[in-house]
Design a protein around this motif. Structure first.
Motif: not given
Length: 397
Positions: A217-238
């Motif tokens: 288990k490792t703490r996350v202190r920084r997120i190099y963000n590559r998430v496109i919210v459109d992509d996340l929303m489109a796949q959220k149900e799966t």
């Protein structure tokens, strides 16, 4: 764009060399390049680069202005505002179409812009392999801002990792190992020792985020963000259970999600510059332009050209259920500029700027190019074509 460099490259090209180039490119992470790589780089004249950088400087003046956040508050969709936003984005990229100016010479036209990471790692590996296999003028460079490769990697690491242990920094994406750009994730891990992590792998304890690294288990202190919210929303149900990324976690975002919206197509109608095609918010149109055929219709919140209407009619505008989320942008006519064995190719160039914490301004650092023989830049418009796809620029010194 530089005749002697183009002639020398085309004369020295062979299919065997191209196959060897692709094999070498694939050798870093076999099977991870899931997009077409063009047969050629782009050779960019000094004057053309200066025009692009001058246009970027004009836009960066606006972004650096203290009133910028207030002017772009409406850019962030309701429900997607995320706490913890920094004063400036860590990365800003500018996409220019290579067009023909009134003088008949090549001239850049700004097409889009984004405060979001792109292929920062792959765009080191790719031009190195062009240089290894093909005749590139020795004094031409793909890096900007006076950086060499070690300096560029050091800058990237300073911004993304900083003084945080690399294991506590993650590259966050939706199903990263299934993304077409996963080669960039793996090369980022090679250069920076941070791992690609899927949004489904994050879990919270209080306001802190964690993931498992090598079973620990490792703490996350920084997120190099590559998430496109459109992509996340489109796949959220799966995807199953996914934490709410907008909830205000005790992490530092590189870059913060809010900047994805502030520096985006939303900004285009606010820009007025000779090399930036005029754009309008559809909801603000008083009258429909008489030359509507010279415009494209773009959704504000989309990615990779999805939803763009190339042949716009008044009916398109009338039928929009949400005109506040669309812009009408004057077309930029791309020039058939890159000479290839089976006909000329069009070209789009992306300049990448890095904004280190504490710096007054971002610095130009790298680039990418995309070649097309279709109606638009992109895979779906270039099927079964050659001398098209992802590429890199080499700049005249």
């Amino acid at each position: 764009m530089i005749p002697f460099a183009r002639d020398r490259f085309n004369e020295g090209f062979s299919d065997d060399k191209y196959r060897a180039f692709l094999q070498a490119l694939d050798s870093a992470h076999p099977g991870a390049i899931d997009f077409r790589v063009a047969e050629t780089p782009v050779f960019v004249p000094r004057s053309f680069r200066a025009q692009m950088e001058e246009t970027c400087a004009y836009i960066l003046d606006l972004i650096a202005d203290p009133s910028f956040k207030q002017r772009t508050a409406a850019a962030i969709p309701p429900g997607l505002w995320t706490p913890g936003e920094q004063d400036y984005p860590h990365f800003v990229s500018f996409d220019f179409g290579v067009c023909t100016g009134d003088t008949g010479l090549p001239e850049p036209r700004l097409i889009e812009l984004q405060a979001f990471p792109t292929l920062f790692a792959f765009q080191v590996w790719l031009p190195e392999n062009y240089q290894a296999q093909f005749p590139i003028p020795p004094d031409y460079d793909y890096l900007l801002g006076g950086y060499d490769k070690p300096g560029y990697i050091r800058l990237l690491k300073d911004i993304i990792v900083g003084d945080v242990p690399p294991e506590e920094v993650i590259l966050l994406e939706v199903k990263p190992h299934e993304q077409k750009t996963r080669i960039d994730f793996y090369l980022t891990q090679d250069y920076l020792d941070i791992r690609p992590v899927c949004v489904t792998e994050l879990f919270a304890e209080g306001r802190e985020l964690f993931y498992f690294r090598d079973g620990r288990k490792t703490r996350v202190r920084r997120i190099y963000n590559r998430v496109i919210v459109d992509d996340l929303m489109a796949q959220k149900e799966t995807l199953g259970p996914v934490i709410d990324l907008t909830a205000g976690w005790d992490v530092e975002w590189i870059s913060h999600p809010n900047w994805f919206y502030r520096v985006s197509k939303y900004l285009l109608p606010l820009l007025h510059h000779p090399l930036i095609p005029q754009a309008y918010f559809v909801q603000d149109l008083k009258t429909v332009p008489k030359d509507l055929d010279r415009y494209v219709l773009k959704p504000l919140f989309s990615f990779a050209g999805q939803g763009v209407v190339l042949e716009v009619t008044p009916r398109h505008l009338e039928d929009l259920p949400d005109p506040e989320n669309w812009i009408l942008q004057r077309k930029a006519t791309y020039a058939d500029i890159i000479r290839t064995p089976d006909g000329p190719a069009k070209c789009e160039i992306r300049l990448m700027y890095f904004w280190k914490d504490g710096a007054l301004r971002p610095v130009p650092a790298n680039n990418l190019a995309r070649l097309s023989k279709g109606q638009m830049i992109g895979t779906r418009y270039n099927k079964d074509k050659t001398w098209v796809g992802g590429s890199a620029c080499f700049f005249e010194p």
